[in-house]
Design an enzyme around this catalytic site. Structure first.
Site, PDB file in Angstrom:
ATOM      1  N   GLY A  51       0.810  -1.215   0.000  1.00 41.10           N
ATOM      2  CA  GLY A  51       0.000   0.000   0.000  1.00 41.10           C
ATOM      3  C   GLY A  51       0.841   1.261   0.000  1.00 41.10           C
ATOM      4  O   GLY A  51       0.410   2.320  -0.447  1.00 41.10           O
ATOM      5  N   ARG A  52       2.051   1.140   0.544  1.00 43.01           N
ATOM      6  CA  ARG A  52       2.925   2.315   0.618  1.00 43.01           C
ATOM      7  C   ARG A  52       4.366   1.917   0.292  1.00 43.01           C
ATOM      8  O   ARG A  52       5.311   2.525   0.776  1.00 43.01           O
ATOM      9  CB  ARG A  52       2.879   2.916   2.010  1.00 43.01           C
ATOM     10  CG  ARG A  52       3.235   1.944   3.124  1.00 43.01           C
ATOM     11  CD  ARG A  52       3.613   2.701   4.363  1.00 43.01           C
ATOM     12  NE  ARG A  52       3.752   1.817   5.498  1.00 43.01           N
ATOM     13  CZ  ARG A  52       4.163   2.215   6.681  1.00 43.01           C
ATOM     14  NH1 ARG A  52       4.449   3.481   6.881  1.00 43.01           N
ATOM     15  NH2 ARG A  52       4.274   1.377   7.668  1.00 43.01           N
ATOM     16  N   LYS A  80       9.890   1.791   1.226  1.00 46.59           N
ATOM     17  CA  LYS A  80       8.735   1.862   2.133  1.00 46.59           C
ATOM     18  C   LYS A  80       8.456   3.343   2.380  1.00 46.59           C
ATOM     19  O   LYS A  80       9.372   4.078   2.751  1.00 46.59           O
ATOM     20  CB  LYS A  80       9.117   1.147   3.427  1.00 46.59           C
ATOM     21  CG  LYS A  80       7.990   0.803   4.346  1.00 46.59           C
ATOM     22  CD  LYS A  80       8.482  -0.291   5.295  1.00 46.59           C
ATOM     23  CE  LYS A  80       7.577  -0.503   6.466  1.00 46.59           C
ATOM     24  NZ  LYS A  80       8.094  -1.589   7.319  1.00 46.59           N
ATOM     25  N   ASP A 128      -2.326   6.624   3.675  1.00 47.08           N
ATOM     26  CA  ASP A 128      -1.804   7.764   2.911  1.00 47.08           C
ATOM     27  C   ASP A 128      -0.570   7.399   2.093  1.00 47.08           C
ATOM     28  O   ASP A 128      -0.013   8.249   1.381  1.00 47.08           O
ATOM     29  CB  ASP A 128      -1.499   8.946   3.841  1.00 47.08           C
ATOM     30  CG  ASP A 128      -0.415   8.621   4.868  1.00 47.08           C
ATOM     31  OD1 ASP A 128       0.147   7.502   4.817  1.00 47.08           O
ATOM     32  OD2 ASP A 128      -0.142   9.476   5.721  1.00 47.08           O
ATOM     33  N   GLY A 129      -0.117   6.157   2.207  1.00 44.92           N
ATOM     34  CA  GLY A 129       1.021   5.725   1.401  1.00 44.92           C
ATOM     35  C   GLY A 129       2.364   6.200   1.905  1.00 44.92           C
ATOM     36  O   GLY A 129       3.385   5.980   1.262  1.00 44.92           O
ATOM     37  N   ARG A 147      15.077  -0.556   1.426  1.00 41.80           N
ATOM     38  CA  ARG A 147      15.295  -1.831   2.121  1.00 41.80           C
ATOM     39  C   ARG A 147      15.796  -2.873   1.124  1.00 41.80           C
ATOM     40  O   ARG A 147      15.377  -2.871  -0.031  1.00 41.80           O
ATOM     41  CB  ARG A 147      13.958  -2.231   2.723  1.00 41.80           C
ATOM     42  CG  ARG A 147      13.866  -3.628   3.235  1.00 41.80           C
ATOM     43  CD  ARG A 147      12.681  -3.728   4.168  1.00 41.80           C
ATOM     44  NE  ARG A 147      11.471  -4.156   3.472  1.00 41.80           N
ATOM     45  CZ  ARG A 147      10.289  -4.291   4.088  1.00 41.80           C
ATOM     46  NH1 ARG A 147      10.149  -4.021   5.364  1.00 41.80           N
ATOM     47  NH2 ARG A 147       9.239  -4.695   3.414  1.00 41.80           N
ATOM     48  N   ARG A 171       6.349 -13.888   0.503  1.00 45.98           N
ATOM     49  CA  ARG A 171       5.891 -14.164   1.864  1.00 45.98           C
ATOM     50  C   ARG A 171       4.773 -15.181   1.809  1.00 45.98           C
ATOM     51  O   ARG A 171       4.257 -15.474   0.713  1.00 45.98           O
ATOM     52  CB  ARG A 171       5.411 -12.864   2.499  1.00 45.98           C
ATOM     53  CG  ARG A 171       4.453 -12.147   1.600  1.00 45.98           C
ATOM     54  CD  ARG A 171       4.217 -10.695   1.981  1.00 45.98           C
ATOM     55  NE  ARG A 171       4.957  -9.757   1.154  1.00 45.98           N
ATOM     56  CZ  ARG A 171       5.339  -8.555   1.569  1.00 45.98           C
ATOM     57  NH1 ARG A 171       5.045  -8.133   2.759  1.00 45.98           N
ATOM     58  NH2 ARG A 171       6.011  -7.752   0.770  1.00 45.98           N
ATOM     59  N   ASP A 181       1.423 -12.077   6.105  1.00 42.64           N
ATOM     60  CA  ASP A 181       2.083 -11.225   5.102  1.00 42.64           C
ATOM     61  C   ASP A 181       3.449 -10.758   5.602  1.00 42.64           C
ATOM     62  O   ASP A 181       4.191 -10.127   4.839  1.00 42.64           O
ATOM     63  CB  ASP A 181       1.205 -10.022   4.746  1.00 42.64           C
ATOM     64  CG  ASP A 181       0.820  -9.202   5.962  1.00 42.64           C
ATOM     65  OD1 ASP A 181       0.234  -9.768   6.903  1.00 42.64           O
ATOM     66  OD2 ASP A 181       1.118  -7.996   5.991  1.00 42.64           O
ATOM     67  N   ASP A 195       9.811  -6.670   8.207  1.00 45.41           N
ATOM     68  CA  ASP A 195       8.785  -5.760   8.682  1.00 45.41           C
ATOM     69  C   ASP A 195       8.934  -5.422  10.158  1.00 45.41           C
ATOM     70  O   ASP A 195       8.336  -6.042  11.028  1.00 45.41           O
ATOM     71  CB  ASP A 195       7.389  -6.305   8.375  1.00 45.41           C
ATOM     72  CG  ASP A 195       6.534  -5.189   7.805  1.00 45.41           C
ATOM     73  OD1 ASP A 195       6.823  -4.024   8.124  1.00 45.41           O
ATOM     74  OD2 ASP A 195       5.591  -5.467   7.058  1.00 45.41           O
TER      75      ASP A 195
HETATM   76  P1  AMP Z   1       2.253  -3.751   7.810  1.00 44.52           P
HETATM   77  O1  AMP Z   1       1.504  -3.654   9.103  1.00 44.52           O
HETATM   78  O2  AMP Z   1       3.321  -2.699   7.653  1.00 44.52           O
HETATM   79  O3  AMP Z   1       2.744  -5.132   7.518  1.00 44.52           O
HETATM   80  O4  AMP Z   1       1.198  -3.379   6.677  1.00 44.52           O
HETATM   81  C1  AMP Z   1       0.017  -4.085   6.463  1.00 44.52           C
HETATM   82  C2  AMP Z   1      -0.665  -3.563   5.225  1.00 44.52           C
HETATM   83  O5  AMP Z   1      -1.064  -2.200   5.381  1.00 44.52           O
HETATM   84  C3  AMP Z   1       0.185  -3.600   3.968  1.00 44.52           C
HETATM   85  O6  AMP Z   1      -0.669  -3.913   2.906  1.00 44.52           O
HETATM   86  C4  AMP Z   1       0.705  -2.182   3.892  1.00 44.52           C
HETATM   87  O7  AMP Z   1       1.094  -1.821   2.586  1.00 44.52           O
HETATM   88  C5  AMP Z   1      -0.501  -1.392   4.365  1.00 44.52           C
HETATM   89  N1  AMP Z   1      -0.142  -0.078   4.920  1.00 44.52           N
HETATM   90  C6  AMP Z   1       0.455   0.184   6.110  1.00 44.52           C
HETATM   91  N2  AMP Z   1       0.602   1.510   6.294  1.00 44.52           N
HETATM   92  C7  AMP Z   1       0.118   2.132   5.189  1.00 44.52           C
HETATM   93  C8  AMP Z   1      -0.016   3.506   4.772  1.00 44.52           C
HETATM   94  N3  AMP Z   1       0.398   4.518   5.532  1.00 44.52           N
HETATM   95  N4  AMP Z   1      -0.577   3.734   3.566  1.00 44.52           N
HETATM   96  C9  AMP Z   1      -0.996   2.728   2.792  1.00 44.52           C
HETATM   97  N5  AMP Z   1      -0.914   1.437   3.125  1.00 44.52           N
HETATM   98  C10 AMP Z   1      -0.368   1.125   4.313  1.00 44.52           C
HETATM   99 MG    MG Z   2       3.970  -6.030   6.227  1.00 45.41          MG
END
Ligand code: AMP
Ligand code: MG
Length: 484
Positions: A96-97, A117, A129-130, A180, A187, A259, A269
């Site tokens: 997502g980001r 990231k 917000d990405g 990174r 995964r 994931d 992560d």
């Molecule tokens: P994570 O908890 O970092 O493993 O992220 C879980 C999911 O949420 C993944 O699909 C990420 O890409 C998405 N995600 C986390 N933070 C953001 C953000 N600020 N904007 C968009 N997607 C996010």
């Molecule tokens: Mg993750």
């Protein structure tokens, strides 16, 4: 046009993942960083990868590190994956980001993912917000490099670049992008996604994913009688070894969703992760882990649960008959517990300096673990004190400790082995927080000493004493936050 390409950059990016698995790769680009500023560059890692650190520090190099300037032929993609988050299934997570910029080939010919990231919203962003902010990206940098220095398989941090953009969190924060490096970003959730997609789409997707993952991470599985089963067995073994290594240093990952469990066996992560101070198996640091699902002591069982989800995704490739496939998967998954136990036992014997194959070792290790559980000392410093003879001053039940200590001494522990297996300096939560808070306010002065300390975890070191001490009682309990 935010992203420029150039034929003259001193770097090449391949795109094997996007070529082999287009169903899991969405062509995408990083958003523009208005005023990119390099906060930290991992010079040793750059050199290992065959990159020129001097170039990475130039304006062009920094634009490359945020995905705004790419070598010709690069094909950045957002990766699609699914995942069980805290036990609940999300069929479509994905980057997502984040973005996979492409693969680097190091001087030895090995492939590494170069991934960003905080590079802006993608079609997988849902409500997010990405973006990412300076503190958490530096945290991933510090903790992943500490893990690497501890000899634990992990993704690495190449750089953190401040974007020059303000990002809204609880308050307005400076934005940042982490570059990174990983063996890959495949995964368990990649397989879950492919399995679901293959049910309606390309029948060869799952076998293609198995082949790609096998070639990249577990090539010996390709020669097995049953390559898909052999891949699964290899991932089970890699994860059992990995989680045992986490447990031996008191690492709490904090968000072991499917994931965030790699096929390579690298730790990935670094969100709400932290190291144990008091040895309490119920320890969690994550603000959102109210049930303690990902507590320190649960990590082996959770890894096994996550691997069962991988097995489910692979079932159609194991056997045409589902019952037979389930039997095969279950048998392979049963390999996790003994593999984990062997790594944990061997690790503890080394940490207690016990060499050779003496039947007395097992009970001495077990009884030491009982002392840890009843005394709940600071794990890291207690082991250092055990070697230097001062641990006794830090226990309540001195008689029990003395009785154990006599039996342990009789086994002739090897102090050199203990010094090589018990870190003195880990990323202490209060010191990480102190350095990141200062960095968020624009003062990077505390980052370099912290990095110097945690990337040299073993042995005594001049001037680094404060990094070897547990948090003062005034530091209070520690909470970490996800997705920041
Ligand atoms: P994570 O908890 O970092 O493993 O992220 C879980 C999911 O949420 C993944 O699909 C990420 O890409 C998405 N995600 C986390 N933070 C953001 C953000 N600020 N904007 C968009 N997607 C996010
Ligand atoms: Mg993750």
């Amino acid at each position: 046009m935010t992203v420029t390409t150039s034929a003259t950059l001193p770097v090449t990016l391949s795109h094997h993942f996007a070529d082999d698995l287009p169903e899991l790769a969405l062509d995408w680009q990083a958003e523009e960083a208005p005023d990119p500023r390099l906060l930290v560059l991992n010079q040793p890692l750059a050199l290992e990868l065959g990159l020129d650190p001097e170039w990475l520090r130039t304006d062009d190099g920094v634009r490359f590190l945020v995905g705004n300037l790419l070598p010709e032929g690069a094909r950045p993609v957002a990766q699609a994956y699914a995942g069980h988050q805290f036990g609940g299934y999300s069929p479509r997570l994905g980057d997502g980001r984040a973005l996979l910029l492409g693969e680097l080939t190091d001087p030895a010919g090995r492939l590494h993912d170069l991934h960003l990231k905080g590079s802006g919203r993608t079609p997988f962003a849902r409500g997010g917000d990405g973006r990412a902010v300076v503190g958490p990206m530096l945290r991933e940098y510090v903790v992943s490099e500490a893990m690497h220095a501890l000899g634990i398989p992990t993704t690495r941090a190449l750089a953190v670049v401040a974007t020059g953009r303000t990002v809204q969190r609880e308050t307005a924060m400076p934005g940042a992008v982490l570059a990174r490096v990983a063996a890959s970003h495949l995964r368990v959730g990649s397989f879950q996604y492919a399995r679901a997609l293959a049910q309606e789409g390309p029948a060869d997707l799952l076998p293609r994913l198995v082949e790609h993952a096998t070639t990249r991470h577990h090539p010996q599985a390709a020669d097995a009688d049953h390559p898909a089963l052999a891949l699964f067995e290899a991932v089970v073994a890699a994860q059992a070894d990995l989680v045992a290594q986490w447990m031996l240093v008191g690492f709490v990952h904090g968000v072991m969703n499917t994931d965030n469990v790699t096929i390579s066996g690298q730790t990935i992560d670094y969100g709400p992760c932290a190291f144990l101070e008091a040895f309490d198996p119920a320890t969690t640091f994550s603000s959102i882990d109210e049930g303690g699902r990902y507590a320190y002591g649960n990590q082996p069982q959770i890894a096994e649960w996550d691997l069962a989800r991988l097995a489910e995704a692979l079932l159609p490739l194991l056997h045409d008959d589902e019952a037979a496939a389930i039997t095969m998967a279950t048998t392979a998954l049963r390999g996790f517990a003994p593999r984990y136990a062997a790594a944990w036992d061997a690790g503890w014997r080394a940490k207690l300096g016990l060499v050779g194959d003496d039947p007395a070792h097992a009970a001495v290790v077990d009884d030491f673990l009982t002392i840890l559980q009843t005394e709940t000392p600071d794990l890291t410093s207690f082991l250092v004190r055990l070697a230097d003879g001062t641990a006794r001053d830090h226990v309540l039940d001195v008689a029990a400790f003395d009785a154990w200590h006599t039996r342990w001494q009789a086994l002739g522990p090897d102090l050199g082995l203990m010094a090589r297996t018990n870190p003195v300096r880990i990323p202490r939560n209060h010191l990480v927080e102190e350095a990141l808070a200062a960095a968020t306010d624009g003062d990077l002065g505390r980052l370099a000493p912290l990095l110097a300390a945690v990337t040299a975890p073993y042995g005594q070191a001049q001037g680094l004493d404060r990094f070897a001490l547990p948090a003062p009682a005034s530091a209070g309990s520690y909470v970490t936050y996800c997705g920041t």
